[in-house]
Design an enzyme around this catalytic site. Structure first.
Site, PDB file in Angstrom:
ATOM      1  N   GLY A  10      23.105 -30.701   4.106  1.00 57.55           N
ATOM      2  CA  GLY A  10      23.956 -29.833   4.927  1.00 57.55           C
ATOM      3  C   GLY A  10      24.918 -30.634   5.775  1.00 57.55           C
ATOM      4  O   GLY A  10      25.014 -31.863   5.660  1.00 57.55           O
ATOM      5  N   PHE A  11      25.590 -29.927   6.638  1.00 57.01           N
ATOM      6  CA  PHE A  11      26.652 -30.521   7.450  1.00 57.01           C
ATOM      7  C   PHE A  11      26.109 -31.637   8.363  1.00 57.01           C
ATOM      8  O   PHE A  11      26.470 -32.812   8.214  1.00 57.01           O
ATOM      9  CB  PHE A  11      27.329 -29.375   8.222  1.00 57.01           C
ATOM     10  N   ASP A  31      16.205 -30.421   0.385  1.00 53.61           N
ATOM     11  CA  ASP A  31      17.190 -29.366   0.676  1.00 53.61           C
ATOM     12  C   ASP A  31      17.138 -28.318  -0.434  1.00 53.61           C
ATOM     13  O   ASP A  31      16.967 -28.670  -1.606  1.00 53.61           O
ATOM     14  CB  ASP A  31      18.596 -29.990   0.743  1.00 53.61           C
ATOM     15  N   LEU A  71      15.898 -30.778   9.987  1.00 53.61           N
ATOM     16  CA  LEU A  71      17.152 -30.075  10.264  1.00 53.61           C
ATOM     17  C   LEU A  71      17.306 -28.806   9.426  1.00 53.61           C
ATOM     18  O   LEU A  71      18.200 -28.001   9.686  1.00 53.61           O
ATOM     19  CB  LEU A  71      18.361 -30.998  10.005  1.00 53.61           C
ATOM     20  N   THR A  90      12.457 -18.666   7.004  1.00 54.27           N
ATOM     21  CA  THR A  90      12.750 -20.103   6.839  1.00 54.27           C
ATOM     22  C   THR A  90      12.640 -20.836   8.171  1.00 54.27           C
ATOM     23  O   THR A  90      12.052 -21.922   8.255  1.00 54.27           O
ATOM     24  CB  THR A  90      14.195 -20.291   6.308  1.00 54.27           C
ATOM     25  N   TYR A 144      17.373 -15.457  15.557  1.00 54.50           N
ATOM     26  CA  TYR A 144      17.577 -16.906  15.396  1.00 54.50           C
ATOM     27  C   TYR A 144      17.049 -17.643  16.632  1.00 54.50           C
ATOM     28  O   TYR A 144      16.292 -18.613  16.523  1.00 54.50           O
ATOM     29  CB  TYR A 144      19.069 -17.183  15.194  1.00 54.50           C
TER      30      TYR A 144
END
Ligand code: UDP
Length: 325
Positions: A10-11, A31, A71, A90, A144
């Site tokens: 990811g970023f 990932d 992460l 998740t 979240y």
């Protein structure tokens, strides 16, 4: 050291992988490519495709691992609102699985949390011990923050009850190259809209205030906190204190791109669906990280916007080459 990065395609994770490789470490990336991309990965990374919720896959990554950077998460307001239940799953179970791995393999773990846990607290500067002001559990946006807050509590309890060495970071709005505009993040969206001379979509009245930190300021701080065992057992804000309203940000992006875009105000209900609650102000106090690891961001908001413009130019040049080829 051999480091496992969950969400490493990811970023933020891929920038962390680059940084750890440059320091001479080995990197394993786990990932599921839900929002990450293989194109973000350096060829020296060992890549494992799979979910952080799958303890067998996690086990297959753990041989010889000295440190876990967790992460992997469902991120971005658009993602959370479109796939609320699976994101919650998740973000809760993925962290629990990784904490279990840290416990069983006796490996230190860094858990990434979010400034979102402060919710609607509009304190001038948010510091780690400040109260959380969260809306109803039935407002999907807060799922979240709820998941990440529980992740923090789990990390704390795994340390207390099992002796797991864990450190938590609360990332404030983090921006930089490779960040997709597809999941809602405001600067990648504004830059893309400005470069296309399309209307810039300011949600609400644009008076909400944020501060933005460059990913290259975040990544070395993650490594410093992981490597400083005295830092473990608590939580650190990582962000930048240069603040701006979203309406002013739109003008800043237009000026930096030389765009012909206009600005349009989009009501929250239209942008996110009915009942959306935004934060009016979110600025960090990072004195804890500054005192512990000398954390001091180097990149300004103008640097951040310039780096995104350069990144969009690079990726569209690449796309054109591929098309022509
Ligand atoms: N925002 C906006 N236009 C967009 C995307 C986002 O005005 O196209 C606003 C959003 O409503 C929020 C701020 O920009 O007030 C930051 O949004 P982002 O999703 O990047 O991060 P957040 O701080 O909400 O987690």
């Amino acid at each position: 050291m051999r480091c496992l990065i969950t969400g490493g395609a990811g970023f933020i994770g891929s920038h962390l992988a680059d940084h750890l490789l440059a320091l001479g470490h080995e990197v394993v990336v786990l990932d599921d490519l839900s929002t990450g991309s293989l194109s973000n990965l350096d060829g020296r990374v060992r890549f494992v495709y799979g979910s952080v919720c799958d303890s067998d896959v996690v086990d297959s990554c753990m041989a010889g691992v000295d440190a876990i950077y967790h992460l992997a998460a469902a991120v971005g307001v658009f993602t959370i609102l479109r796939k609320t239940l699976s994101s919650l799953h998740t973000n809760l179970h993925g962290t629990q699985t990784m904490l279990e791995a840290a416990r069983r393999y006796e490996v230190p773990i860094l858990v990434t949390s979010t400034s979102e846990v402060y919710g609607k607290n509009t304190a001038d500067r948010l510091s780690e011990d400040d109260d959380r002001i969260i809306g109803s559990p039935l407002v999907n946006r807060w799922s979240y923050a709820e998941a990440k807050a529980l992740d923090e509590t789990l990390t704390h309890l795994y340390a207390q009850e099992y002796g797991v060495s864990g450190v938590i970071v609360r990332l404030f709005n983090t921006v930089g190259p490779r960040q997709s505009p597809n999941y809602g993040m405001v600067i990648p969206r504004f830059v893309e809209q400005a470069l296309a001379n399309e209307p810039i979509t300011v949600f609400g009245d644009g008076q909400q205030v944020r501060s933005f930190i460059h990913v290259l300021d975040v990544v070395p701080a993650l490594v410093a906190l992981m490597n400083d065992r005295g830092a473990h057992g608590t939580v650190y804000n990582l962000g930048n204190s240069e603040e701006i309203s979203i309406a002013d940000l739109a003008q800043r992006v237009i000026a930096a791109t030389g765009s012909r875009s206009t600005v349009i105000k989009v009501p929250y209900d239209e942008a996110y669906g009915p009942g959306y609650e935004d934060m009016l102000r979110r600025i960090p106090d990072c004195s804890r990280a500054r005192e512990r690891i000398g954390f001091r961001p180097r990149y300004s908001l103008d640097d951040i916007i310039a780096s995104l413009i350069a990144d969009r130019a690079r990726t569209s040049a690449f796309a054109n080459t591929v098309q022509v080829g």
